[in-house]
Design a protein around this motif. Structure first.
Motif, PDB file in Angstrom:
ATOM      1  N   GLU A  35       0.817  -1.218   0.000  1.00 49.63           N
ATOM      2  CA  GLU A  35       0.000   0.000   0.000  1.00 49.63           C
ATOM      3  C   GLU A  35       0.850   1.266   0.000  1.00 49.63           C
ATOM      4  OE1 GLU A  35      -3.373   0.001  -0.154  1.00 49.63           O
ATOM      5  OE2 GLU A  35      -3.242  -2.176  -0.368  1.00 49.63           O
ATOM      6  N   PHE A  36       2.150   1.105   0.219  1.00 48.93           N
ATOM      7  CA  PHE A  36       3.019   2.278   0.380  1.00 48.93           C
ATOM      8  C   PHE A  36       4.162   2.275  -0.633  1.00 48.93           C
ATOM      9  CE2 PHE A  36       1.119   1.210   4.467  1.00 48.93           C
ATOM     10  CZ  PHE A  36       0.484   2.401   4.781  1.00 48.93           C
ATOM     11  N   GLN A  37       3.864   1.819  -1.852  1.00 52.93           N
ATOM     12  CA  GLN A  37       4.892   1.817  -2.889  1.00 52.93           C
ATOM     13  C   GLN A  37       5.378   3.236  -3.157  1.00 52.93           C
ATOM     14  OE1 GLN A  37       4.165  -0.454  -6.460  1.00 52.93           O
ATOM     15  NE2 GLN A  37       2.782  -1.837  -5.382  1.00 52.93           N
ATOM     16  N   GLY A  38       6.691   3.362  -3.343  1.00 50.63           N
ATOM     17  CA  GLY A  38       7.283   4.671  -3.606  1.00 50.63           C
ATOM     18  C   GLY A  38       7.538   5.486  -2.361  1.00 50.63           C
ATOM     19  N   GLN A  39       7.210   4.942  -1.175  1.00 47.47           N
ATOM     20  CA  GLN A  39       7.445   5.625   0.092  1.00 47.47           C
ATOM     21  C   GLN A  39       8.316   4.738   0.989  1.00 47.47           C
ATOM     22  OE1 GLN A  39       3.635   7.652   1.578  1.00 47.47           O
ATOM     23  NE2 GLN A  39       2.824   6.051   0.245  1.00 47.47           N
TER      24      GLN A  39
ATOM     25  N   VAL B 166       2.582   0.316  11.734  1.00 46.34           N
ATOM     26  CA  VAL B 166       2.876   0.666  10.346  1.00 46.34           C
ATOM     27  C   VAL B 166       3.243   2.141  10.339  1.00 46.34           C
ATOM     28  CG1 VAL B 166       2.006   0.814   7.990  1.00 46.34           C
ATOM     29  CG2 VAL B 166       1.223  -1.029   9.491  1.00 46.34           C
ATOM     30  N   ALA B 167       4.378   2.475   9.704  1.00 46.45           N
ATOM     31  CA  ALA B 167       4.819   3.865   9.765  1.00 46.45           C
ATOM     32  C   ALA B 167       5.601   4.251   8.518  1.00 46.45           C
ATOM     33  CB  ALA B 167       5.679   4.094  11.002  1.00 46.45           C
ATOM     34  N   LEU B 168       5.574   5.550   8.215  1.00 46.76           N
ATOM     35  CA  LEU B 168       6.402   6.134   7.163  1.00 46.76           C
ATOM     36  C   LEU B 168       7.514   6.934   7.823  1.00 46.76           C
ATOM     37  CD1 LEU B 168       3.601   7.494   4.781  1.00 46.76           C
ATOM     38  CD2 LEU B 168       4.847   5.324   4.602  1.00 46.76           C
TER      39      LEU B 168
ATOM     40  N   ALA C 197      11.371   9.448   6.969  1.00 49.07           N
ATOM     41  CA  ALA C 197      12.271  10.101   6.020  1.00 49.07           C
ATOM     42  C   ALA C 197      13.363   9.145   5.573  1.00 49.07           C
ATOM     43  CB  ALA C 197      12.883  11.347   6.648  1.00 49.07           C
ATOM     44  N   ASN C 198      13.620   8.120   6.401  1.00 47.11           N
ATOM     45  CA  ASN C 198      14.591   7.094   6.064  1.00 47.11           C
ATOM     46  C   ASN C 198      14.140   5.787   6.716  1.00 47.11           C
ATOM     47  OD1 ASN C 198      15.649   7.101   8.860  1.00 47.11           O
ATOM     48  ND2 ASN C 198      16.508   9.114   8.261  1.00 47.11           N
ATOM     49  N   VAL C 199      14.868   4.712   6.460  1.00 49.49           N
ATOM     50  CA  VAL C 199      14.476   3.394   6.941  1.00 49.49           C
ATOM     51  C   VAL C 199      14.459   3.328   8.461  1.00 49.49           C
ATOM     52  CG1 VAL C 199      15.261   0.985   7.085  1.00 49.49           C
ATOM     53  CG2 VAL C 199      15.115   2.112   4.859  1.00 49.49           C
ATOM     54  N   LYS C 200      15.482   3.894   9.106  1.00 50.22           N
ATOM     55  CA  LYS C 200      15.543   3.827  10.562  1.00 50.22           C
ATOM     56  C   LYS C 200      14.377   4.577  11.202  1.00 50.22           C
ATOM     57  CE  LYS C 200      18.515   4.471  14.578  1.00 50.22           C
ATOM     58  NZ  LYS C 200      17.532   5.237  15.355  1.00 50.22           N
ATOM     59  N   GLU C 201      14.047   5.740  10.660  1.00 50.40           N
ATOM     60  CA  GLU C 201      12.931   6.507  11.221  1.00 50.40           C
ATOM     61  C   GLU C 201      11.617   5.747  11.053  1.00 50.40           C
ATOM     62  OE1 GLU C 201      10.462  10.578  10.261  1.00 50.40           O
ATOM     63  OE2 GLU C 201      12.655  10.634  10.012  1.00 50.40           O
ATOM     64  N   ALA C 202      11.425   5.137   9.880  1.00 51.94           N
ATOM     65  CA  ALA C 202      10.202   4.372   9.645  1.00 51.94           C
ATOM     66  C   ALA C 202      10.109   3.202  10.625  1.00 51.94           C
ATOM     67  CB  ALA C 202      10.164   3.872   8.207  1.00 51.94           C
ATOM     68  N   PHE C 203      11.231   2.491  10.845  1.00 53.23           N
ATOM     69  CA  PHE C 203      11.202   1.373  11.782  1.00 53.23           C
ATOM     70  C   PHE C 203      10.947   1.863  13.207  1.00 53.23           C
ATOM     71  CE2 PHE C 203      13.415  -1.053  15.038  1.00 53.23           C
ATOM     72  CZ  PHE C 203      12.668  -2.227  14.991  1.00 53.23           C
ATOM     73  N   ASP C 204      11.647   2.911  13.624  1.00 55.76           N
ATOM     74  CA  ASP C 204      11.483   3.409  14.993  1.00 55.76           C
ATOM     75  C   ASP C 204      10.028   3.765  15.279  1.00 55.76           C
ATOM     76  OD1 ASP C 204      14.134   3.074  15.650  1.00 55.76           O
ATOM     77  OD2 ASP C 204      14.713   5.146  15.217  1.00 55.76           O
ATOM     78  N   LYS C 205       9.376   4.407  14.332  1.00 59.91           N
ATOM     79  CA  LYS C 205       7.975   4.790  14.515  1.00 59.91           C
ATOM     80  C   LYS C 205       7.075   3.556  14.603  1.00 59.91           C
ATOM     81  CE  LYS C 205       8.029   9.331  12.218  1.00 59.91           C
ATOM     82  NZ  LYS C 205       7.513  10.094  11.045  1.00 59.91           N
ATOM     83  N   ALA C 206       7.327   2.581  13.717  1.00 58.05           N
ATOM     84  CA  ALA C 206       6.519   1.367  13.738  1.00 58.05           C
ATOM     85  C   ALA C 206       6.733   0.599  15.040  1.00 58.05           C
ATOM     86  CB  ALA C 206       6.868   0.490  12.534  1.00 58.05           C
ATOM     87  N   TYR C 207       7.957   0.576  15.508  1.00 55.59           N
ATOM     88  CA  TYR C 207       8.285  -0.124  16.756  1.00 55.59           C
ATOM     89  C   TYR C 207       7.574   0.536  17.944  1.00 55.59           C
ATOM     90  CZ  TYR C 207      11.035  -1.545  20.831  1.00 55.59           C
ATOM     91  OH  TYR C 207      11.423  -2.009  22.064  1.00 55.59           O
ATOM     92  N   GLU C 208       7.571   1.831  17.992  1.00 53.45           N
ATOM     93  CA  GLU C 208       6.972   2.555  19.113  1.00 53.45           C
ATOM     94  C   GLU C 208       5.454   2.369  19.171  1.00 53.45           C
ATOM     95  OE1 GLU C 208       8.367   3.928  21.621  1.00 53.45           O
ATOM     96  OE2 GLU C 208      10.393   3.581  20.842  1.00 53.45           O
TER      97      GLU C 208
END
Length: 360
Positions: free
Chosen positions: A263-267, A281-283, A285-296
Motif C-alpha cells: 500500500e506504500f509503494q514509492g514511500q 505501520v509507519a512512514l 524520512a529514512n528506513v531507521k525513522e520508519a522502523f522506529d515509529k513502527a516499533y513505538e
C-alpha cells in the motif's frame, strides 16, 4: 531385446538428447515430429518420422501431424484385450509404449511484450495434450512423461528393471492431468482477461514451490503453492538470504506484511506484524525513522514478529533489529555490514524483495 516404441515431441529440449539416448539403450525405437525429429537426427540418432507411421504428411503448418489413429490407436490400445489386439492387427497399428511431450510454451508466450493474438493462438497446443491424455488414460501399458525432471527416474528404472514400474507410470499419468488442466486454465484465463469476461467456471492453477516445516500446528504438514499470474505483493518473488525453512504461520505472516507494505509503494515504509495482525505501520524520512515509529506503536507485540521495509537496511537500523527477537525481516536490500550483523542470528529469516514496486 524386443523393440518398443517411444514418441518424442517437445518444445523444451532440455535434457532431451540424453533421455533419447537412454531410451535407445533400453531397446526403444524413436518416433518424432518436426523440430524434435530434426534435433535428434542432427545428433546422430535414428528417428522414425511421424508421417511414416501415419502414412499422412504433416499439414496446415504443423497443426495436424499426430492426430491420427496410427498414433492414438497405438497409445490407447489395451494390451490385455483380445478385441483391441485384433483391431490393432487389422488396422496395421503398432503399439507406442512411451510418450514424451512437453507443450507449446503458451504461458511464456502470453507474457512477452508486444505479443500478438495470432502468436498466442499458434502457441495453443492441440496434438501434445491429446497424446498426453491418451497415454495417461492407458498408463497401465504406456509410460507418459511431460516433465524434464522425470527423465532421470524413468531411465534409472529402465536401466535397472528393463521397464517402468506400474507405480511410476501411474504417478506420471496423474502428473499429466495436472499439467493439461493447468495449461487449459492458462488459455481460458488469457481470453477471459482479453475479453473482460467473468467465467461461469473459475479455473486456477498453482505450482508447488516448497514444503514447509509444519502446518498451522506442529503436528500438521503443509506445502507452499504459487501462481504464475501477477498477484498482489507476494513472497513468491522474494529471495531468502539467510535463516531456516518457513512454517505455514511464517508464510502467512510474511505474506500479510507484504500485502500491507504494498500500500506504500514509492514511500519509505515499515510494517511490523505478528500472527496476521499489524503491530505498527509507519512512514519515515529514512528506513531507521520508519522502523522506529513502527516499533513505538507496540514495542511489546513485536517480540517474535515480522518486519517488512520498503528500503535498504543500513547498519544503524540493523543494530535496532538485531536487539529484538524477530522471526523474519523483509527488505529491498541490506548494506553489507547490516547483513553481516543480522546473519549472526542463526534462525532469523532474511529476505530481499524487489525494489521500487509490486513484487508479483
Amino acid at each position: 531385446m524386443s523393440k518398443k516404441r517411444a514418441l518424442l515431441s517437445v518444445s523444451d529440449k532440455t535434457g532431451l538428447l540424453d533421455f533419447a539416448k537412454g531410451l535407445v539403450a533400453a531397446g526403444y525405437e524413436l518416433i518424432s515430429t518436426g523440430g524434435t525429429a530434426t534435433y535428434l537426427k542432427d545428433a546422430g540418432l535414428e528417428v522414425l518420422d511421424v508421417a511414416s507411421v501415419t502414412g499422412f504428411p504433416e499439414i496446415l503448418e504443423g497443426r495436424v501431424k499426430t492426430l491420427h489413429p496410427a498414433i492414438h490407436g497405438g497409445l490407447l490400445a489395451k494390451r490385455d484385450s483380445d478385441l483391441h489386439r485384433e483391431q490393432v492387427s487389422q488396422n496395421q497399428i503398432d503399439y507406442i509404449d512411451l510418450v514424451c511431450v512437453n507443450l507449446y510454451p503458451f504461458e511464456e508466450t502470453v507474457k512477452k511484450a508486444g505479443v500478438t493474438e495470432a502468436e498466442v493462438i499458434e502457441n495453443i497446443d492441440i496434438g501434445g495434450p491429446s497424446m498426453l491424455r491418451s497415454a495417461a488414460k492407458n498408463h497401465q501399458d504406456v509410460t507418459v512423461v511431460c516433465d524434464v525432471a522425470d527423465y532421470p527416474a524413468v531411465l534409472a528404472e529402465l536401466a535397472e528393471n528393463g521397464q517402468v514400474s506400474a507405480a511410476t507410470r501411474r504417478r506420471l499419468a496423474i502428473k499429466v492431468y495436472h499439467r493439461t488442466a493447468a495449461y487449459d486454465a492458462a488459455i481460458a484465463r488469457y481470453f477471459d482477461q482479453v475479453d473482460h469476461l467473468v467465467p461461469d467456471i473459475l479455473t486456477l492453477s498453482y505450482k508447488l514451490e516448497d514444503s514447509l516445516r509444519y502446518g498451522e500446528n506442529p503436528h500438521q504438514k503443509a506445502w507452499h503453492y504459487v501462481s504464475d499470474q501477477a498477484e498482489s505483493y507476494t513472497l513468491q518473488s522474494a529471495t531468502q538470504l539467510h535463516g531456516k525453512q518457513m512454517s505455514y504461520n511464517n508464510l502467512q505472516d510474511a505474506s500479510a506484511a507484504l500485502d500491507i507494505l504494498n500500500e506504500f509503494q514509492g514511500q519509505t515504509a515499515c510494517v511490523v506484524l505478528k500472527h496476521m495482525n499489524p503491530c505498527g505501520v509507519a512512514l519515515g524520512a529514512n528506513v531507521k525513522e520508519a522502523f522506529d515509529k513502527a516499533y513505538e506503536a507496540d514495542p511489546v507485540s513485536i517480540f517474535g514478529g515480522i518486519v517488512a521495509i520498503n528500503g535498504v537496511v543500513d547498519l544503524a537500523t540493523a543494530e535496532r533489529l538485531h536487539a529484538i527477537f524477530l522471526e523474519i525481516i523483509l527488505a529491498e536490500g541490506y548494506e553489507a555490514e547490516a547483513l553481516d550483523l543480522l546473519k549472526k542470528k542463526k534462525n532469523l529469516r532474511l529476505y530481499q524483495i524487489p525494489q521500487g514496486g509490486n513484487l508479483a
